[in-house]
Write a protein that holds these residues in place. Structure first.
Motif, PDB file in Angstrom:
ATOM      1  N   ALA A  61      26.459  21.012  -9.510  1.00 10.66           N
ATOM      2  CA  ALA A  61      25.547  21.663 -10.450  1.00 10.66           C
ATOM      3  C   ALA A  61      25.018  22.969  -9.884  1.00 10.66           C
ATOM      4  N   SER A  62      24.640  22.935  -8.609  1.00  3.38           N
ATOM      5  CA  SER A  62      24.077  24.160  -8.060  1.00  3.38           C
ATOM      6  C   SER A  62      25.149  25.228  -7.888  1.00  3.38           C
ATOM      7  N   PHE A  63      26.375  24.793  -7.616  1.00  2.47           N
ATOM      8  CA  PHE A  63      27.456  25.771  -7.557  1.00  2.47           C
ATOM      9  C   PHE A  63      27.655  26.422  -8.918  1.00  2.47           C
ATOM     10  N   LEU A  64      27.676  25.568  -9.974  1.00  4.31           N
ATOM     11  CA  LEU A  64      27.872  26.094 -11.326  1.00  4.31           C
ATOM     12  C   LEU A  64      26.793  27.100 -11.672  1.00  4.31           C
ATOM     13  N   PHE A  65      25.557  26.734 -11.323  1.00  9.46           N
ATOM     14  CA  PHE A  65      24.443  27.595 -11.661  1.00  9.46           C
ATOM     15  C   PHE A  65      24.579  28.942 -10.965  1.00  9.46           C
ATOM     16  N   SER A  66      24.833  28.871  -9.667  1.00  8.06           N
ATOM     17  CA  SER A  66      24.928  30.086  -8.867  1.00  8.06           C
ATOM     18  C   SER A  66      26.049  30.980  -9.385  1.00  8.06           C
ATOM     19  N   HIS A  67      27.182  30.360  -9.665  1.00  3.92           N
ATOM     20  CA  HIS A  67      28.358  31.090 -10.117  1.00  3.92           C
ATOM     21  C   HIS A  67      28.149  31.710 -11.502  1.00  3.92           C
ATOM     22  N   THR A  73      23.822  21.998  -1.408  1.00  5.13           N
ATOM     23  CA  THR A  73      23.022  22.357  -2.580  1.00  5.13           C
ATOM     24  C   THR A  73      22.013  23.438  -2.222  1.00  5.13           C
ATOM     25  N   LEU A  74      21.303  23.191  -1.121  1.00  5.98           N
ATOM     26  CA  LEU A  74      20.282  24.136  -0.664  1.00  5.98           C
ATOM     27  C   LEU A  74      20.894  25.506  -0.402  1.00  5.98           C
ATOM     28  N   PHE A  75      22.046  25.479   0.225  1.00  5.50           N
ATOM     29  CA  PHE A  75      22.719  26.733   0.570  1.00  5.50           C
ATOM     30  C   PHE A  75      23.053  27.530  -0.684  1.00  5.50           C
ATOM     31  N   LEU A  76      23.628  26.857  -1.670  1.00  8.46           N
ATOM     32  CA  LEU A  76      24.018  27.558  -2.895  1.00  8.46           C
ATOM     33  C   LEU A  76      22.800  28.134  -3.610  1.00  8.46           C
ATOM     34  N   LEU A  77      21.713  27.350  -3.643  1.00  8.59           N
ATOM     35  CA  LEU A  77      20.514  27.832  -4.324  1.00  8.59           C
ATOM     36  C   LEU A  77      19.905  29.018  -3.578  1.00  8.59           C
ATOM     37  N   LEU A  78      19.887  28.931  -2.246  1.00 16.47           N
ATOM     38  CA  LEU A  78      19.280  30.015  -1.470  1.00 16.47           C
ATOM     39  C   LEU A  78      20.121  31.278  -1.536  1.00 16.47           C
ATOM     40  N   ILE A  79      21.440  31.121  -1.536  1.00 17.66           N
ATOM     41  CA  ILE A  79      22.322  32.279  -1.670  1.00 17.66           C
ATOM     42  C   ILE A  79      21.997  33.025  -2.958  1.00 17.66           C
TER      43      ILE A  79
END
Lengths: 286, 347
Positions: free
Chosen positions: B184-190, A61-67
């Motif tokens: 959720a964070s993947f969806l958001f980032s994407h 989760t942290l990784f995706l948010l920081l990316i």
């Protein structure tokens, strides 16, 4: 002033000029920023994984948010906090200013960095992943990316599309160094060289300021001394200065000539007779 | 001005000018290097006061020096000194918190209400895409494979059994609560990546934004048609609504932001194209910030709630309830008293 100077008019109404940052330093700053953000992220995660404090799903989760954060938001926040400078820009000593002479607004910072997505990240990731489509779609896409990359190179102020939308400029940090005034005499004595109006009528501002540059450094090497004497002899010939000047006095001769020439030109300018260079007389006759 | 020692009368005019003011410039320089190192906030009240007045004096000196002095070193110094002082004096003064509050209470809702034409373009792209996708699917289900890339369909293709399709709507996909956060964070980032992309493409005369949004609509239409064919129209509507009301609106808003830039390039009116871009940029940027915010919310809903809430009626209520909240905020926040009512632009 170099040809990269750009005038900004602050609310005080006195234009001040900034040097437009060169393409190289802008590329360098961008490269450093990418290196710092992605490198920092990598190190952080190597550290976190090595320490093993956080569960794998939290880590992901942290990784995706920081990316996400180190793309556009990093640039927005750093430019907001440091008044137009990201870390990379701080290192190469350039900064963003508002082209209208006001203060840099949050809107401008957000606008110019949002465009970074198509101007920097999209071409960069496409190039690095090597998944350029074949056929004319790929060709059109490639041509378009090259076009976007060329925009800052072909306009005079090196504006990105983001700069155009936001109305910003990227400039070199100004450096202020006050050099001593050459027109101040070191010793209080009567001038040994006296120039009259006919001597001082020859040159203009350009020659005076060139002489100023020469006089900034007292000659040490034999070549420098030879150059000084050549300059002194040339000036003596051009202004028809008939009195004898000893080779040991060349430096004093030039200093004194600089002082009197400057005083003369400055007072001519006050009377509305601005002389840009030695061709001022020719211009008048035409 | 104090009376100078007699020695100074020996100086030429511009040197006298410099000698009289040099102390002030040096003082300004020290103040500036403090301020540059640790921010204007680190200066005391009197120092800030002094900084402002020394800045004006230096500007004045620069203006005078340009007309009376031929000392190149002096001019270059004053130029750089004034530039440095200008950057310190005209630094952004608004705190980040204040700016953010103003953005959300007034800036964004007003920008949305002002940009009805781009919003129309954005939503039109999506709706047209959906309708075309739906109609085409019923003419020939083969279109589904044209629109939907295989890695996205995940077995959900025409001809799949009704039970399988139903299971994709109501199964939590075997995800436990821990992985929901990652999802959720993947969806958001994407999704945010897509939105920023759609927005930024708009500068190329709107068309790429429109095409991308239209394509998203096509996907949606074909997808919906496939479930409708299997008799699951109501269920898939609920499945899409819970996050889609927010997410698809956000995509449309991003497209609208892009369209605003594109329209400025296409129809600059009385301005030059660059000026028109700058003017349009104000609202366009706010639209994309809003889209980003909505995508965060949508990712939360999609990542957690859609998996946890399995009842279609509740899914519908959540999805459209959140939509209504968006509408109320954007429609009514930050209104001045006598502003004319504006067109409803929120789906």
């Amino acid at each position: 002033m170099s040809n990269r100077a750009e005038n900004i008019r602050p609310p005080e109404g006195v234009p001040i000029s900034f040097e437009i940052a060169s393409g190289g330093s802008r590329f360098g700053a961008q490269f450093l920023d990418i290196l710092i953000t992605f490198g920092g992220l990598l190190l952080l995660f190597i550290g976190l994984i090595w320490a093993g404090l956080i569960a794998a799903s939290m880590l992901a989760t942290l990784f995706l948010l920081l990316i996400f954060f180190i793309r556009v938001p990093y640039y927005i926040f750093s430019e907001l906090v440091w008044n137009g400078r990201t870390l990379g820009k701080r290192i190469v000593k350039i900064r963003v200013i508002s082209a209208d002479g006001g203060r840099l607004t949050p809107h401008q910072i957000v606008a110019r960095n949002l465009m970074k997505e198509v101007e920097v990240f999209m071409p960069a990731t496409t190039l690095m992943s090597g998944t350029l489509e074949s056929g004319w779609v790929g060709l059109a896409l490639g041509g378009w990316m090259v076009g976007v990359l060329l925009v800052p190179l072909i306009n005079k102020k090196h504006l990105r599309l983001g700069d155009m939308i936001a109305g910003t400029l990227v400039v070199d940090n100004p450096k202020a160094i006050l050099l001593p005034d050459l027109a101040v005499r070191k010793s209080v004595q009567k001038p040994t060289f006296v120039f009259d109006a006919s001597h001082l009528d020859v040159y203009g501002r350009y020659e005076l300021q060139t002489l100023e540059e020469i006089l900034r450094e007292s000659p040490k090497s034999p070549q420098a001394i030879a150059r000084i004497s050549e300059v002194a002899r040339t000036i003596q010939r051009k202004i028809d200065y008939v009195e004898q000047v000893l080779p040991t006095d060349y430096w004093d001769f030039l200093s004194e000539f600089y002082r009197q020439q400057r005083e003369y030109l400055e007072s001519r300018q006050l009377f509305g007779d601005a002389r840009e260079s030695k061709f001022h007389n020719k211009n008048k006759q035409e | 001005m104090t009376i100078r020692p007699t020695r100074n009368t020996d100086l030429i005019r511009s040197s006298r000018f410099r000698a009289e003011r040099e102390a002030g410039w040096k003082k300004l320089e020290t103040l500036l290097s403090w301020a540059e190192r640790s921010g204007v906030g680190a200066l005391r009240y009197e120092q800030v006061h002094e900084l402002a007045s020394l800045y004006r004096q230096a500007m004045n000196s620069l203006s005078v020096a340009r007309s009376i002095s031929m000392d190149k070193a002096l001019l270059a110094y004053l130029e750089a000194l004034c530039a440095r002082a200008y950057l310190v004096v005209y630094a952004p003064q608004e705190g980040i918190r204040g700016a953010i509050w103003r953005l959300f209470s007034e800036g964004i809702p007003r920008a949305v209400r002002r940009s009805s034409l781009p919003l129309l373009i954005g939503f039109l792209a999506m709706v047209l895409g959906a309708v075309v996708g739906y109609v085409l699917y019923f003419q020939d289900p083969g279109w589904y494979f044209t629109f939907v890339p295989p890695e996205m369909s995940d077995g959900r293709a025409p001809g799949a059994s009704v039970e399988y399709l139903r299971s994709t709507l109501f199964d939590d996909g075997g995800r436990n609560k821990e992985t929901l956060g990652v999802f959720a964070s993947f969806l958001f980032s994407h999704n945010t990546g897509i939105a920023i992309f759609i927005f930024a493409l708009g500068i190329f005369v709107t068309l790429p934004s429109f095409v991308l949004t239209f394509y998203n609509g096509l996907l949606l239409g074909a997808f919906f048609a496939m479930y409708a064919e299997a008799g699951l129209a109501y269920e898939v509507f609920g499945w899409l609504s819970i996050h889609g009301v927010t997410e698809l609106s956000a995509i449309c808003l991003a497209c609208a932001g892009g369209a605003q830039l594109g329209l400025a390039v296409l129809l600059p009116g009385n301005h030059t194209r660059r000026q028109a871009l700058q003017i349009a940029g104000h609202d366009a940027v706010k639209l994309i910030i809003l889209a980003g915010l909505m995508l965060i919310v949508a990712a939360m809903i999609e990542g957690f709630l859609r998996q946890l809430v399995q009842d279609t009626a509740i899914r519908l209520a959540i999805g459209w309830g959140v939509g209504l909240l968006w509408f109320l905020w954007l429609g009514f926040a930050g209104r001045r008293h006598n502003m004319p009512a504006e067109i409803e632009a929120q789906a």
